[in-house]
Enzyme design. Structure first.
Site, PDB file in Angstrom:
ATOM      1  CE  LYS A   9      33.737  -2.635  60.770  1.00  0.00           C
ATOM      2  NZ  LYS A   9      33.371  -1.750  61.898  1.00  0.00           N
ATOM      3  CG  PHE A  57      25.321   1.345  67.089  1.00  0.00           C
ATOM      4  CD1 PHE A  57      25.748   0.152  66.516  1.00  0.00           C
ATOM      5  CD2 PHE A  57      25.409   1.486  68.469  1.00  0.00           C
ATOM      6  CE1 PHE A  57      26.247  -0.881  67.285  1.00  0.00           C
ATOM      7  CE2 PHE A  57      25.916   0.453  69.254  1.00  0.00           C
ATOM      8  CZ  PHE A  57      26.334  -0.730  68.660  1.00  0.00           C
ATOM      9  NE  ARG A  85      38.680  -7.402  69.537  1.00  0.00           N
ATOM     10  CZ  ARG A  85      37.543  -6.776  69.318  1.00  0.00           C
ATOM     11  NH1 ARG A  85      36.935  -6.910  68.164  1.00  0.00           N
ATOM     12  NH2 ARG A  85      37.005  -6.000  70.221  1.00  0.00           N
ATOM     13  NE  ARG A 102      38.441  -0.838  64.482  1.00  0.00           N
ATOM     14  CZ  ARG A 102      37.794  -1.727  65.217  1.00  0.00           C
ATOM     15  NH1 ARG A 102      38.040  -1.833  66.515  1.00  0.00           N
ATOM     16  NH2 ARG A 102      36.896  -2.512  64.667  1.00  0.00           N
ATOM     17  CG  ASN A 112      35.537   0.868  63.267  1.00  0.00           C
ATOM     18  OD1 ASN A 112      35.141   0.231  62.294  1.00  0.00           O
ATOM     19  ND2 ASN A 112      35.180   0.575  64.506  1.00  0.00           N
ATOM     20  CG  HIS A 115      34.255  -7.411  62.610  1.00  0.00           C
ATOM     21  ND1 HIS A 115      33.595  -7.156  63.792  1.00  0.00           N
ATOM     22  CD2 HIS A 115      34.330  -8.764  62.503  1.00  0.00           C
ATOM     23  CE1 HIS A 115      33.279  -8.313  64.363  1.00  0.00           C
ATOM     24  NE2 HIS A 115      33.708  -9.302  63.599  1.00  0.00           N
TER      25      HIS A 115
END
Length: 149
Positions: A9, A57, A85, A102, A112, A115
């Site tokens: 991100k 959000f 993940r 993270r 965070n 993704h």
């Protein structure tokens, strides 16, 4: 072979974490088959996060993901969706385990870093949304026999 979609991100890009994050996946033995940097359009971001459209959000998430460049990645390997993940860690960096992306680099739930697809089916949809087939490389790393039986 299984594939997953990863997006670093804008906060991860701005903080100079792209190489470190990609390195973690490569060190795990996953093959990089798609990689590009782009500033997503609002339309693309809304499609990507459509499942959250009714959540409070949603607009903030779309605003954030379109606020700067992201790095879109496709990884390939056995069990890559679940393993990625685990490497990424919990959504909230404050509860993410140390040693996860993270847990090590995230600041708060809204920033965070990364993704990752949550299921094989989601990964297929996200890869098709972010990449054309021509943007994906089909290649065999020389280390493959050392990774898989």
């Amino acid at each position: 072979m299984e594939r997953t979609f990863i997006a670093i991100k804008p906060d991860g890009v701005q903080r100079g974490l792209v190489g470190t994050i990609i390195g973690r996946f490569e060190q795990k033995g996953f093959k990089l088959v798609g990689l590009k940097q782009l500033k997503p359009s609002r339309e693309l971001a809304e499609q990507h996060y459509a499942v959250h459209r009714e959540r409070p959000f949603f607009n903030g998430l779309v605003e954030f993901i379109t606020s700067g460049p992201i790095v879109a990645i496709v990884l390939e390997g056995e069990g890559v969706v679940a393993a990625a993940r685990k490497l990424i860690g919990a959504t909230n960096p404050l509860t993410a385990e140390p040693g996860t992306i993270r847990g090590d680099f995230g600041v708060n739930i809204g920033r965070n870093i990364i993704h990752g697809s949550d299921a094989i089916e989601t990964a297929q949809q996200e890869i098709a949304l972010w990449f054309s087939p021509a943007e994906l490389s089909d290649w065999t790393p020389t280390i493959q026999p050392w990774l898989y039986e």
